[in-house]
Each structure stands twice: as C-alpha cells, then as structure tokens.
Design a protein around this motif. Sequence first.
Motif, short mmCIF file in Angstrom:
data_model
loop_
_atom_site.label_atom_id
_atom_site.label_comp_id
_atom_site.label_asym_id
_atom_site.label_seq_id
_atom_site.Cartn_x
_atom_site.Cartn_y
_atom_site.Cartn_z
N ASP A 12 15.85 45.64 -0.93
CA ASP A 12 16.09 46.90 -1.62
C ASP A 12 15.19 48.01 -1.08
OD1 ASP A 12 13.57 46.65 -2.82
OD2 ASP A 12 14.31 46.95 -4.86
N SER A 52 17.06 50.54 -5.83
CA SER A 52 16.12 49.50 -6.26
C SER A 52 16.82 48.43 -7.10
CB SER A 52 14.99 50.13 -7.07
OG SER A 52 14.16 49.14 -7.65
N THR A 96 15.23 47.05 -9.43
CA THR A 96 14.53 47.08 -10.71
C THR A 96 15.14 48.00 -11.76
OG1 THR A 96 12.99 48.81 -10.00
CG2 THR A 96 12.36 46.51 -9.57
N ASN A 97 15.94 48.98 -11.35
CA ASN A 97 16.46 49.93 -12.34
C ASN A 97 17.95 50.23 -12.16
OD1 ASN A 97 16.36 51.46 -10.03
ND2 ASN A 97 14.85 52.92 -10.78
N ASN A 98 18.68 49.29 -11.58
CA ASN A 98 20.12 49.44 -11.42
C ASN A 98 20.85 48.21 -11.93
OD1 ASN A 98 20.83 52.03 -9.76
ND2 ASN A 98 19.03 51.17 -8.73
N THR A 99 22.07 48.40 -12.42
CA THR A 99 22.86 47.29 -12.94
C THR A 99 23.39 46.44 -11.79
OG1 THR A 99 24.95 48.50 -12.89
CG2 THR A 99 23.58 48.71 -14.88
N THR A 120 26.17 48.23 -9.77
CA THR A 120 25.68 49.24 -8.83
C THR A 120 25.04 48.58 -7.62
OG1 THR A 120 25.31 50.80 -10.65
CG2 THR A 120 24.14 51.22 -8.59
N CYS A 152 16.73 39.61 -10.77
CA CYS A 152 17.53 40.45 -11.65
C CYS A 152 16.60 41.11 -12.66
CB CYS A 152 18.59 39.62 -12.36
SG CYS A 152 19.55 40.57 -13.57
N TYR A 153 16.74 42.44 -12.81
CA TYR A 153 15.89 43.19 -13.72
C TYR A 153 16.68 43.91 -14.81
CZ TYR A 153 12.37 42.48 -10.07
OH TYR A 153 11.51 41.92 -9.14
N VAL A 154 17.93 44.25 -14.53
CA VAL A 154 18.78 44.99 -15.47
C VAL A 154 20.12 44.28 -15.58
CG1 VAL A 154 19.90 47.22 -15.96
CG2 VAL A 154 17.70 47.16 -14.76
N ASP A 155 20.67 44.22 -16.80
CA ASP A 155 22.00 43.63 -16.99
C ASP A 155 21.99 42.16 -16.58
OD1 ASP A 155 24.69 43.49 -17.60
OD2 ASP A 155 25.34 44.27 -15.66
#
Length: 267
Positions: A154, A217, A219-222, A225, A256-259
């Motif tokens: 990323d 990133s 860390t802050n995308n689903t 995305t 995985c950080y989101v969703d």
Amino acid sequence: MHLQSAAAFLALLASACPHVTHAKQQGLRRKLAADDCTIMAVEALGLEEGEDPEMIVECELNPDDADGVSGISLLLDANPAQLGALKQLINNGEVTPGHHKLNIVGAEIDDSAVHVPPGLDIASSVRQNVEKEGRRRLVDTIGNLNMLLVKVTDVGGLVYPDSATTMSDEVFGTGVDPVNLKSGLEECSWDKLTVVPGLSDPNEVATGVIEVDIGISFTNNTRGTIRNAITTAVQTKLGHSLPGPYDYVLYSVQNCYVDCGWAAYAY
C-alpha cells in the motif's frame, strides 16, 4: 501452508474490479452515461463461527461510466425490496451474476455506489448479457485452472512480509511446502483438476506471483476500495483487463483494518 492470517490473504475471482477515479475525484453523484450494468454478486466467508455474511450485490459498469476502463464494479444501492427481489432471482437461478444485465436508466453514481431509482421494478429490468461470455467464471472440476497471486504494497509501505518466492511455495507448492492451495484443490478433485501457477508472464517475480503498489492505505479504506485499487494496478501491469487468461486471481494484503470480519470473498 503458512498464510495463516485470513485477513491478510484476500482471495478473489479474476473478475474483481478497479477503482472509479472520476467519481472519486468529484465526490458528487452524476448520471450514468450507459443505461445498464452487469449484475455481480459477492459472497463473503466469515471469520466467526456460525457467521453467514449476507450476499453483496454490485454492478459492473460500462467503460463509458468508468473513465474508459472495463471491469469496474460498484455496490448496488437500492431499497430493501429491490435488493430482496434481485437476490431472490439470483438464488432461484433466474439471474446469473456476470451474465445478466440490469436496466438502470435514471440511476446515479458516486465514488462508492450505483444508486438505483426507488421506483425501479427489478424483475422487469433484468436482461440477458448480449456478450458471448459473461464476467463470472465458475471453477472447473477437471482440467487446468490458471491462477495468479498478487502481492500488494500500500501507499504507506504495508505489505505481507513473506517473500514472493516463499508465497509461491505456500500457495502453489513450488518449493518445499507439501501442503498448499494447489495440493488441496487437486486432492479434492481426485487429481482431475490441475492448478497452473501463472502463465510465465514476464511480470512474475516468482512462479505465479506478481507484485503491485497501490496509491491508497490498507488502514483507512474498505475492502471494496482496496480491491478496486489493486485491480487497477494489476490491469495496468499486465496490460489487459481481468480476467484475461486466468481463472482465478488471488490478492494478498498485509492486514484488514476496515470492514473486516471476513476471510475471503469471491464473485
């Protein structure tokens, strides 16, 4: 096979789709240029015991609505009755994701979804894809299965730590790992299925493995995305739209950080 972090190993069909840059940049809704999109259904594999994530319905856009890029897919934003009707058609076998189109005249698009008019009658708006082949590919039970593994970095440098050579071994058994994805699939098919890692593409950095960088990133995308950004990078590197010659493409991300709450998903 040592790829034990399920969140870090995202398995997708090769028909996964790239990022819609135009709508993202504007941040506003706009009318679709085309009057239809191809229906896609995403099935997720949950991490929690007993978890059965709901089917996610998406629309694959006409290139005219996606900066001229083919294979772009976005979430289908419809009311519960519309989504329920479409999912029932899919579950009943009357609609085949990747093969049937949805007439969406009057729909709008933004960076995250195709927004369906609330009065649209789903059943009467479905039509057969006139293309010779749809986007979806079901796994063969005999013969060769061409697969490609993508190692993703990323924008912040986050990447799954194993080398491409090690990952090739862990997935395709190209080294010393006797238990891997390839061996498992072939054993389950009673050796009637042969997994072929890559196609000796010059972009491969190890057997069946390519590497790409994405400009966003983890860390802050689903997941959607991230998936879209990866597919854009893969298509640019390979020089053709997915699926191309591959039956399956696997995307390996660092975490995985989101969703989250899923292990893998596929069309």
